[in-house]
Every structure is written in structure tokens, then in C-alpha cells.
Design an enzyme around this catalytic site. Structure first.
Site, short mmCIF file in Angstrom:
data_model
loop_
_atom_site.label_atom_id
_atom_site.label_comp_id
_atom_site.label_asym_id
_atom_site.label_seq_id
_atom_site.Cartn_x
_atom_site.Cartn_y
_atom_site.Cartn_z
N ASP A 84 15.02 18.59 21.18
CA ASP A 84 14.02 19.45 21.80
C ASP A 84 12.90 18.62 22.40
O ASP A 84 11.94 19.17 22.95
CB ASP A 84 13.43 20.42 20.77
CG ASP A 84 14.27 21.68 20.64
OD1 ASP A 84 15.16 21.88 21.48
OD2 ASP A 84 14.02 22.46 19.71
N ASP A 136 23.03 28.04 19.79
CA ASP A 136 21.93 27.44 19.03
C ASP A 136 22.08 27.71 17.54
O ASP A 136 22.87 28.57 17.12
CB ASP A 136 20.61 28.05 19.56
CG ASP A 136 19.43 27.09 19.46
OD1 ASP A 136 19.51 26.15 18.66
OD2 ASP A 136 18.43 27.32 20.16
C1 DGJ Z 1 15.89 25.58 20.07
C2 DGJ Z 1 16.53 24.90 21.23
O1 DGJ Z 1 16.73 23.55 20.97
C3 DGJ Z 1 15.67 25.12 22.46
O2 DGJ Z 1 16.19 24.40 23.53
C4 DGJ Z 1 15.64 26.58 22.74
O3 DGJ Z 1 16.92 27.03 23.06
C5 DGJ Z 1 15.09 27.32 21.54
N1 DGJ Z 1 15.78 26.98 20.34
C6 DGJ Z 1 15.15 28.80 21.76
O4 DGJ Z 1 14.79 29.50 20.66
#
Ligand code: DGJ
Length: 705
Positions: free
Chosen positions: A507, A443
Site C-alpha cells: 500500500d 483483497d
Molecule cells: C487495501 C488495499 O491494499 C488498497 O489498495 C485498497 O484496495 C484498500 N484495501 C481498499 O479498502
């Protein structure tokens, strides 16, 4: 006068004709032509009008001020105020498989420009430059751009824009006299300015028109522009934005640009996408896993967020396995001090309070259920509230004396700091060596502000070091798959994809929003690299509610997963997950190997996505009803890409549970199926059913004759 020669690079459906003299100029980039090209050269000689320079000015692969190009040059730089207007002359041309390498020099300026230009069998062009400083004295590079010409009939654009939870939005616009420009200064590929665009002839669409698609393979700051020169010629440029003083080449040092990928199709956007998809499958994606079916995920994030209890997580895993999930991933929240998004980043040690028995029992449980295990990391980031920061406050990517704004309460680690780089590698290596981890979700949740290393701008190097860190991890752990995620779709591009296997597209798990996001992503990426999850019925990012059918069918079209807490879901919902997982597994080889079509519809309230097997033996078609139908009847569904001579059996595989409730009757073919030829499907089609807004149905076509 320099003797000129023509070289041809030939793909399957396209051709590049490049004239080589003092410089290289692309004379033709389009459909292949026959005949003696040297004889035909005369046909392309330009007139020289009054009122401008007395000689013809070519549009080279690196436009030069010194040759009289007034549009954006390919190189801008200087050596202490000197050598700022170089004029390169070709010194060497080396043919390569599917391409050529052209070396040009300006002896006076002490610079060499090496240009690589390729056209592969999938009709994808790739090009980049390497600039080398041949002389004493540092050469300061302000700009080094990749340039490709466009014909004067390219007068419309499709560009991309977006934001967090709304990635890959497309916009159509006329290419104006002033040209088009987009800049990304966010330090990652970005949600806002995805580094790709398409230029084309008037009214180009999914099925028709000449289009030239461009994708700049770089995960940092970039500039894309399409210039309309005052004389009407057009040119596309893609470059890294170098911050002030960022690139300085000592004698013998070189700077290489990222690759610019491009593809021409005379069959509209679908034709272009087919070419890029084939190229991505064969030449971009790491090849180790090419044959491996992409496992169905369950990712814990939206199910439990930071609330980790190993027994509960194991119960989630048990339920996941029962539903048919093949890979179980523990997301954010597992490491020391990570109880929310304000602390912990950098402390890549298991949180012993949450996991007193360690991680091994959880991994063993997941593996015993027949699933692979995956773990989340955000290696490049640090919270000030972390042991790492308390020990190494100097590891920030920052400029001393300034207090830069935070993003999600975090800062970026300076990857040019070798100690920091090695620490991160050691931590990743530790977990990958210690546990049976098949996959990491990598991430990156903030944008980069004031990227400073030892006081100097370091955005470009930071991106390079990120690639190096991923490469080092992959070299040591070649069987581990990596997902590129940056708060969803913030780091999605071809250069990342060379070292990762999957993107977390957004997301946003809202199926309605996902329809648009996934469509936008499909222009350059095949569906199997697009992480696409069924979220809870009450979407966390939009608060909309959707049926399991709409969520299931939307997620089915990518690399499918589930993003919720199965323990808390109702029996009905669970049955739904199981059903769509089964359906996905059944269709997976077709969905992940076939040819994707964005199917034009009569009513804009529909979005239709089809995947046709490469041997044309079968196809699946997803009809999504995005909004209320505009009219009582919605016209015809025409399915492209089937074998025109063959007969197909058309059946409905999945439809809304209340499909028959809302009408007197639906089109009979949706009940009994029907048999049609491929050319009927493409030209005449089938009557559209009546669907509620935010529902979908799935259709199968099977060749029977
Ligand atoms: C952002 C990601 O896109 C989510 O899927 C998740 O992993 C969160 N970060 C976790 O902090």
C-alpha cells in the site's frame, strides 16, 4: 541389508543425487558432476564419532526420531497416544518426468508417507509429502514438514521481515549454532514473515557465492527453520503450523503439505533469482495470458477512496484513457453501505444510492474508451454492520463464546460453511457474468484470530477453501484476471500465483520506500507480477514528496499503474504520467520478459536494477539514488549480463529535470551516449553521474554489432 541405489535428478546447471535404501537421502545438491556416481558413493560415507549413537544417522527427506534424529522431525503425531514415533521404509519408487515419487510405509504405525521430489530445467526443486492413515483410529497430525538438506558450508542467511507499508525487507545474518526459525500465525501469507529465505556460503552476494533459496508456497500459517545440528549438518524445514486438533486423519484419509520450492545457484542471488523467475514464468503463472502484454492500470483507491460518483468516475476514466491507461479499476466503496471502512463488507450488491443508473454505464464508458474494466472485492470478510452479518451472524470464522479482536473493523467469514462459500461464489459470479469485467482485485485486509469452524481450529482449511473459491471463480470465468492483495503485500506467494496474475506489492506508493520493497520482492518474483503504481506527488502513506520522474521510473519497473485522481492533477503531472506510460509501453516486452539483475554498486546510496533481453540484444538500467551520495564521486556503473563480445550503444532514456543544474558538468557519456563492449560494461563500467537523493535515471543499451 537393504540394497541401496542412487538416482540423479538433473536440471540445467544443477544436480540432485538421492540415495534410496530404506529411506531417501539427498547426498548432493549443487553443480552437476560427471563419472560413475555409484563408484563415487564411497567418498561420501560419514565417520561415526564416539559419544553418540553407534550408527550413522542419515538426514532423510523426513527426519525420524525413531532412526535417531534429534533435530526437528518431519512428522509429529499420534493415534490416541500410540504410533507417535514412526519409522518409514521405502516400498515403491516411481520415476516421473523431472522427478520421482517415493512411497514409504510404517506398517506397525499404519502410516504411509508419499514424497514427491522434482528438479526442473530451470533448476528449481519442488517437494512435498502426503501422509495417509492406513489403520483404524484417527491419526492426529501435529506437524508434517518438508525437509531439504544444506551442506555444512551454508553458514549465512538472508531472511525477510516487514510490516504493512514496509514489506519485503531483507536481513543478513550468520547462521547461528541454534539455527534460525520464523513463524507466521497471522492466517495469511503475511507482511511480517514472507515464507522464503536464502542460505549460502560466507559473504554470498548478488553476483557470487553458493546460494540455496527456499520458497514455501502457502498462504497461511507457516514455520520455516534452518537447523544446525550438533554435528554441524544443516537442514531446511518448511511446514504449515497446524493449530491444536486441526488435522485428524481417519482411516484412508490423507494430508498433503504445500510445495516447498528451492533452487541452488553458484552464481549468487542473481543466479538464484533467474532460476526462480524462469520457473514462475513457465510453471507457476496461469498460462492463459502468457502472451498478453500487461495493461497499464488506473486504480481509483487513492484518488477517491469511498467517495464514488459515477459521473466523476467516468471523467477519471476519460482522463486515464487520454494518458494511455489500458485498464480502469474501481476499488473499494462501490457496494451497499460502504461509505467508510466500518460497514458494508459482505453486502456484495451495487450501492444504488451511489450508482442509481447501475454499473453498466460506467463499464460501457470504460470499454468505449478502449480500456478493460476491473472491480475490487474482499470476499472473505464481513463487517458486523452489514445485512449479511445481521442475517447470518453464525458465518464468522470464530469460536463461540469469545469476542475476538477486529482488524480494520472487520471479521473473517468461515469458508468451510458451505452456505457462506456458495453465497460468496454466487455474488462474484453474478458480477462477473453481468458486466464485462476483465479483472478483479481480491483483497484481504485483516489477520485471522481464533479461526474456528464448529468450535474446532480451522486455519489450514480456511486457506484451502480460499484457494477453492478462487479456483471455482476462475473455472467459471477463465478470462478474468485476478490480483492478489491483502492490505498490499500480505498474500504474496507461489501458491496464490498459480491462480492469480498480479500482486499488489504494497500500500506504500512512496517511490523511495518502493525501491526497497520492490527489490526485496524481486528475489523470488519476476517484475511483471509486481503491481507498481505512480501515486500522487504527496505520498499518502509516508507524506513524502517526490518528483514525477522518480515516481514514474520506480513504477516503470513492475506491472505499471497509476493510483490517483487524474481529474485533479496539474497539466505538468499529467504530461509526466503520459510520458512514463509511453516509456513503459515501449520497454514492456523487455521489462516483462528479460532477465532481471540487481546490480552491485560502489556506493550504497545507489540502487541499480537492470533487465537484459534474453537474446542479449538490449538492456535497460535504472539507476536510483536513494540517499545523498557518500562521496563527491560515486565510482562506476558496471552492467552485468550483456554479450561480452558485442558492442552496445549506451544512451540515457530519462533523467531528472534538474540534472545539469547541480554540477559543473556531468559525465559526457550521459549527454552524447557511448559505444562499449559487453565485457567493458561488466568489468570496467561507466562513471556514475551525480544525482540528488531520491532521483533516478534510465539508461538503454542496444547491441549494434
Ligand atoms: C487495501 C488495499 O491494499 C488498497 O489498495 C485498497 O484496495 C484498500 N484495501 C481498499 O479498502
Amino acid at each position: 541389508m537393504t540394497v541401496k541405489s542412487l538416482i540423479e535428478l538433473v536440471g540445467t546447471h544443477t544436480q540432485l543425487m538421492v540415495e534410496m535404501g530404506d529411506f531417501a537421502e539427498i547426498l548432493h545438491w549443487g553443480l552437476p558432476v560427471k563419472g560413475n556416481i555409484d563408484n563415487s558413493r564411497l567418498a561420501l560415507q560419514r565417520p561415526v564419532p564416539y559419544g553418540r549413537l553407534d550408527n550413522d544417522v542419515a538426514m532423510t527427506l523426513s527426519p525420524e526420531l525413531g532412526r535417531g534424529v534429534f533435530s526437528s522431525p518431519g512428522l509429529e503425531g499420534h493415534r490416541n497416544g500410540q504410533d507417535w514415533a514412526p519409522v518409514f521404509v521405502i516400498t515403491q519408487i516411481t520415476p516421473q518426468e523431472e522427478g520421482t515419487v517415493i512411497v514409504s510405509e510404517d506398517a506397525k504405525a499404519g502410516l504411509r508417507l508419499t514424497t514427491e521430489l522434482f528438479l526442473d530445467t530451470f533448476d528449481v526443486v519442488k517437494t512435498r509429502h502426503t501422509l495417509t492413515n492406513l489403520k483404524a483410529g484417527a491419526y492426529q497430525v501435529n506437524r508434517l514438514a518438508n525437509t531439504l538438506p544444506l551442506p555444512a558450508r551454508a553458514n549465512e542467511l538472508m531472511t525477510f521481515y516487514g510490516r504493512w507499508v514496509k514489506e519485503f525487507q531483507t536481513e543478513r545474518q550468520a547462521l547461528p549454532q541454534g539455527g534460525y526459525q520464523q513463524e507466521n500465525r497471522r492466517g495469511r501469507t503475511s507482511h511480517e514473515h514472507y515464507p522464503a529465505l536464502v542460505a549460502g556460503t560466507a559473504h554470498f552476494n548478488e553476483m557470487q557465492g553458493d546460494v540455496w533459496g527456499f520458497h514455501f508456497a502457502w498462504s497461511g500459517n507457516h514455520r520455516l527453520r534452518v537447523d544446525v545440528k550438533a554435528d554441524g549438518r544443516r537442514v531446511m524445514q518448511a511446514e504449515v503450523i497446524y493449530l491444536p486438533g486441526e488435522v485428524s486423519l481417519q482411516q484412508g484419509e490423507s494430508l498433503t503439505t504445500p510445495w516447498l520450492y528451492a533452487s541452488y545457484s553458484h552464481q549468487g542471488l542473481n543466479g538464484m533469482s533467474h532460476q526462480f523467475h524462469s520457473h514462475v514464468r513457465r510453471s507457476i503463472l496461469p498460462c492463459e495470458f502468457a502472451q498478453k502484454p500487461r495493461p497499464i492500470h488506473l486504480n481509483t483507491w487513492e484518488g477517491i477512496y469511498f467517495d464514488h460518483h459515477p459521473d466523476y468516475i467516468m471523467a477519471m476514466a476519460t482522463q486515464a484513457a487520454d494518458m494511455g491507461v489500458e485498464r480502469f479499476i474501481i476499488d473499494d466503496g462501490w457496494f451497499k453501505g460502504r461509505n467508510g471502512d466500518k460497514a458494508g463488507l459482505g453486502d456484495w450488491f451495487l450501492d444504488r444510492e451511489k450508482y442509481p443508473q447501475g454499473l453498466a454505464p460506467v463499464v460501457a464508458h470504460v470499454n468505449a474508451l478502449g480500456m478493460e474494466f476491473g472491480l475490487w472485492f474482499e470476499p472473505e470478510m464481513i463487517n458486523k454492520d452489514s445485512d449479511l452479518f445481521r442475517t447470518h451472524p453464525d458465518w464468522l470464522l470464530a469460536v463461540d463464546g469469545y469476542d475476538q479482536p477486529t482488524g480494520r473493523n472487520q471479521y473473517v467469514i468461515d469458508l468451510q460453511n458451505n452456505a457462506a462459500f456458495n453465497f460468496l461464489f454466487e455474488r462474484l459470479d453474478h458480477f462477473l457474468s453481468q458486466y464485462n469485467i476483465a479483472y478483479i482485485k481480491w483483497d484481504m485486509n485483516r489477520e485471522v484470530v481464533q479461526p474456528g469452524h464448529l468450535g474446532q481450529a480451522a486455519a489450514h482449511q480456511q486457506t484451502q477453501r480460499y484457494y477453492q473459491l478462487v479456483d471455482k471463480v476462475r473455472a467459471k470465468h477463465p478470462t478474468v484476471e485476478i490480483e492478489s492483495c491483502a492490505a498490499g503485500g500480505g498474500r504474496i506467494d507461489f501458491e496464490v500465483l498459480k491462480r492469480t496474475h498480479r500482486f499488489w506489492a504494497s500500500d506504500n506508493n512512496d517511490a523511495l520506500e518502493r525501491q526497497t520493497i520492490q527489490r526485496g520482492m524481486s528475489y523470488f518474483f519476476p517484475p511483471e507480477v509486481m503491481g507498481s503504481h505512480i501515486g500522487a506527488s504527496h505520498c499518502h502513506s509516508t507524506r513524502r514528496r517526490h518528483s514525477i520522474a522518480f515516481r514514474g521510473l520506480t513504477a516503470l519497473c513492475g506491472h505499471m499503474g497509476i493510483e490517483l485522481d487524474p481529474v485533479k492533477e496539474s497539466a505538468d503531472e499529467k504530461q509526466g504520467f503520459e510520458h512514463y506510460i509511453k516509456l513503459h509501453k515501449m520497454l514492456r516486452p523487455l521489462l516483462h520478459g528479460g532477465r532481471t539483475w540487481r546490480v552491485p554498486t560502489d556506493d550504497q546510496a545507489h540502487q541499480v536494477h537492470a533487465v537484459v533481453a534474453n537474446d542479449l540484444s538490449e538492456a535497460v538500467v535504472l539507476v536510483a539514488q536513494l540517499a545523498m551520495p557518500t562521496h563527491a564521486l560515486s565510482g562506476h556503473l558496471r552492467i552485468p549480463g550483456l554479450d561480452p563480445q558485442a558492442t552496445y550503444r549506451i544512451t540515457v532514456l530519462d533523467k531528472p529535470s534538474n540534472y545539469d543544474d547541480i554540477v559543473n558538468y556531468q559525465p559526457p557519456w550521459t549527454e552524447s551516449g557511448c559505444e562499449l563492449t559487453g565485457d567493458w560494461c561488466e568489468s570496467v563500467g561507466l562513471t556514475m553521474p551525480i544525482l540528488d537523493a531520491e532521483t533516478a535515471m534510465l539508461i538503454k543499451c542496444e547491441k549494434i554489432d
